[in-house]
Design a protein around this motif. Structure first.
Motif, PDB file in Angstrom:
ATOM      1  N   ASP B  46       0.754  -1.246   0.030  1.00 41.93           N
ATOM      2  CA  ASP B  46      -0.090   0.068  -0.058  1.00 41.93           C
ATOM      3  C   ASP B  46       0.909   1.298  -0.072  1.00 41.93           C
ATOM      4  O   ASP B  46       2.031   1.163   0.600  1.00 41.93           O
ATOM      5  N   ASP B  48       0.779   5.248   1.327  1.00 40.83           N
ATOM      6  CA  ASP B  48       0.172   6.199   2.099  1.00 40.83           C
ATOM      7  C   ASP B  48      -1.238   5.693   2.749  1.00 40.83           C
ATOM      8  O   ASP B  48      -2.352   6.221   2.804  1.00 40.83           O
ATOM      9  N   PRO B  49      -0.880   4.614   3.408  1.00 41.95           N
ATOM     10  CA  PRO B  49      -2.105   3.841   3.801  1.00 41.95           C
ATOM     11  C   PRO B  49      -3.194   4.413   4.865  1.00 41.95           C
ATOM     12  O   PRO B  49      -4.053   4.253   4.884  1.00 41.95           O
ATOM     13  N   TYR B  50      -2.340   5.352   5.544  1.00 43.07           N
ATOM     14  CA  TYR B  50      -3.051   6.051   6.728  1.00 43.07           C
ATOM     15  C   TYR B  50      -3.534   7.569   6.307  1.00 43.07           C
ATOM     16  O   TYR B  50      -3.802   8.219   7.193  1.00 43.07           O
ATOM     17  N   ALA B  54      -4.718   7.207   0.172  1.00 47.11           N
ATOM     18  CA  ALA B  54      -4.382   5.976   0.329  1.00 47.11           C
ATOM     19  C   ALA B  54      -4.646   5.159  -0.847  1.00 47.11           C
ATOM     20  O   ALA B  54      -5.634   5.142  -1.367  1.00 47.11           O
ATOM     21  N   ARG B  55      -3.690   4.127  -1.401  1.00 47.89           N
ATOM     22  CA  ARG B  55      -3.799   3.393  -2.320  1.00 47.89           C
ATOM     23  C   ARG B  55      -2.803   2.116  -2.391  1.00 47.89           C
ATOM     24  O   ARG B  55      -1.848   2.160  -1.600  1.00 47.89           O
TER      25      ARG B  55
END
Lengths: 314, 246
Positions: B46, B48-50, B54-55
């Motif tokens: 992932d 930039d999950p937070y 997010a992607r």
């Protein structure tokens, strides 16, 4: 489809390079080009630089460029692999042609190298076009006009470059002027054909994509993810279509109109004037092809967008 | 090799997805990510999950569609993953031989060490089943949990794809779609299972079961059952009502 600059530059630049190689190959085999070693070295060298720069540029698009050599293995099924093989094989006669020209060799081997170079150039550009032409999910690409358009623009830009090299060496442009004029008109004529080709017929719709057509019209309620993803970045590019009409006009005005006028100007004038006009024709022709190639991607609609709320194509 | 199997595979493993019972809970999406980020291939990363943008790479996603109008309209939760097509163009376009379709069971896989990340297979897939991983830069796709279904370290009833195993609505079924006697083939025959985008000619293995017809009269236009009568005329309740109303 997302217009990746590396692929646009690759197809435009290598197309021009192979177009130039094609004309140099046939021209030297037919004995209609200057025999001067300097001219041959510069012209073939220029073509090889363009072809190589294009191929290197295409590897920038890869996630793992260091494994690019593996792409030569699957020529039995893959057009991308065939293109790689054809591109590498074309170097053999093309480099031979350049060396023979520089060494001042005549006759048999030069003719053979020239014909081999010309054939390799056609096959390579055809394979490039079929990478796109073979993709069924993109109706704008999966149509019979795509290979002729690629070949047409390669011939057109190759002719313009050859005109410039001739002018730089103070050689008469002669019959090439007529050839360039025909190539410009042919390439854009083919492009008009591809723009007019109907792409909506039998094309998937949100109803067939989901199989829910029996229940009525299908529309997106919730997307499967809140932010973008690879599929949307790569295949659901929409910005380009917003200005497509205007960009098409600009491409035609520059790539057809300006390049044709400048090419004719180069034929009509002599000396430094011819060089300036031919250089202008190259710039105009390449700019037109770059815009055309950008639109080729930006206007192409992939079926995956149907799962993300894109209505059926009109 | 990127040529398709010369003969039809004896087994054609795949999924049958029931659009009638799927409730769109996303459990299959999460179970898929959880299993496949820790399996034999590179993790499903992932970015930039937070954060705000997010992607990441996922092998299974649940779309939501509306079909039909007004009282006849319906909401359909629509899970989508690789359909393991018989005529899988993602395999034949692959220039390196990384993409392949297995001879023995028809599963379409990516050999990640050979993948150059050119993305052509994702372009060749009309369904959007392949996503390039943002970190490992190789193509990711549903493996039908090949490291579960043949895994003898797992209890036998868990040897099925993680998405099937976890589905609380039993909307996902796994089996051999080449065998007309298999449970999944019978389900497809019974419920009128269909292919997505058959006009593309990819002959997907996975099948979808349509929503069952809604029972009439319960929509907005139907009659609503009346409340019970507050003034019963006869019987015991009528007597009580009369007595207490005095």
């Amino acid at each position: 489809m997302h217009p990746a600059p590396s692929i646009i530059v690759f197809t435009a630049l290598s197309g021009a390079g192979y177009g130039l190689l094609f004309l140099l190959g046939l021209g030297s085999a037919g004995g209609v080009l200057p025999e001067s070693p300097a001219f041959g070295g510069v012209a073939v060298g220029l073509a090889l630089v363009m072809v190589s720069a294009g191929l290197v540029s295409s590897t920038f698009h890869l996630g793992h460029p260091e494994r690019a050599w593996r792409a030569l293995s699957q020529w039995r099924s893959s057009w991308l692999s065939r293109e790689g093989v054809a591109a590498l094989l074309t170097y053999i006669p093309a480099v031979a042609l350049g060396l023979l020209w520089v060494l001042g060799a005549r006759g048999g081997w030069t003719i053979l190298a020239g014909l081999g170079t010309a054939a390799g150039a056609v096959v390579t550009v055809f394979c490039t076009s079929m990478i796109y032409g073979s993709l069924k999910p993109v109706a704008e690409w999966h149509q019979p006009w795509v290979p002729p358009v690629y070949l047409g623009f390669a011939l057109m830009t190759g002719a313009l470059w050859l005109m410039l090299v001739l002018a730089l060496f103070g050689q008469p442009i002669g019959g090439l002027g007529l050839l360039a004029t025909i190539a410009i008109l042919l390439a854009w004529g083919l492009k008009f054909g591809s723009w007019r080709h109907p792409v909506a017929e039998g094309r998937p719709t949100p109803e067939t994509a989901t199989g829910l057509g029996a229940f009525g019209t299908v529309r997106m309620l919730e997307p499967p993810h809140t932010q973008s993803n690879y599929l949307l970045n790569e295949m659901a590019f929409r910005v380009g279509r917003k200005h497509a009409e205007r960009l098409r006009k600009i491409a035609v005005m520059v790539g057809l109109g300006a390049s044709l006028i400048l090419a004719l100007g180069a034929v009509a004038s002599g000396g430094a004037g011819a060089t300036v006009a031919a250089a202008g024709a190259v710039v105009a022709g390449m700019t037109g092809v770059l815009i055309e190639r950008w639109l080729f991607f930006a206007e192409a609609r992939h079926t995956v967008a149907l799962y993300y709320g894109e209505p059926a194509a009109a | 090799m990127t040529s398709l199997p010369a003969s039809t595979p004896p087994k054609q493993l795949g999924l049958v997805i029931d659009l009638d019972t799927c409730v769109g809970c996303q459990a299959c999406v999460v179970a898929c990510k959880e299993w496949n980020t820790g399996g034999y291939p590179a993790p499903l990363s992932d970015q930039d999950p937070y954060g705000a943008d997010a992607r990441g790479a996922w092998l299974n996603r649940v779309h939501g569609f509306e079909a039909g109008e007004g009282a006849d309209g319906m909401t359909v939760h629509f899970p989508k993953s690789c359909l393991h097509c018989a005529d899988a163009a993602c395999v034949t376009v692959c220039p390196t031989g990384a993409s392949y379709k297995r001879d023995e069971d028809g599963i379409v896989l990516v050999e990640e060490d050979k993948c150059i990340g050119c993305g052509l297979c994702a372009w060749a897939c009309p369904y959007g089943a392949r996503e390039l991983d943002g970190v490992s830069k190789v193509m990711k796709k549903c493996t039908l949990c090949i490291d579960r279904i043949y895994n003898e370290n797992l209890p036998e009833d868990e040897r099925q794809p993680a998405c099937v195993n976890t589905c609380p609505a039993h909307a996902r079924h796994f089996g051999d779609l080449a065998d007309p006697e298999s449970q999944v083939s019978k389900l497809v025959a019974e419920r009128g299972g269909f292919d997505l985008m058959p006009e593309m000619g990819y002959r997907p293995t996975n099948k979808y079961l349509p929503p069952r017809p809604r029972s009439g009269g319960t929509g907005c236009g139907g009659t609503v059952p009346a409340l019970e009568d507050a003034d019963p005329a006869g019987g015991f309740l009528g007597w009580v009502d009369r007595m207490l109303s005095r």
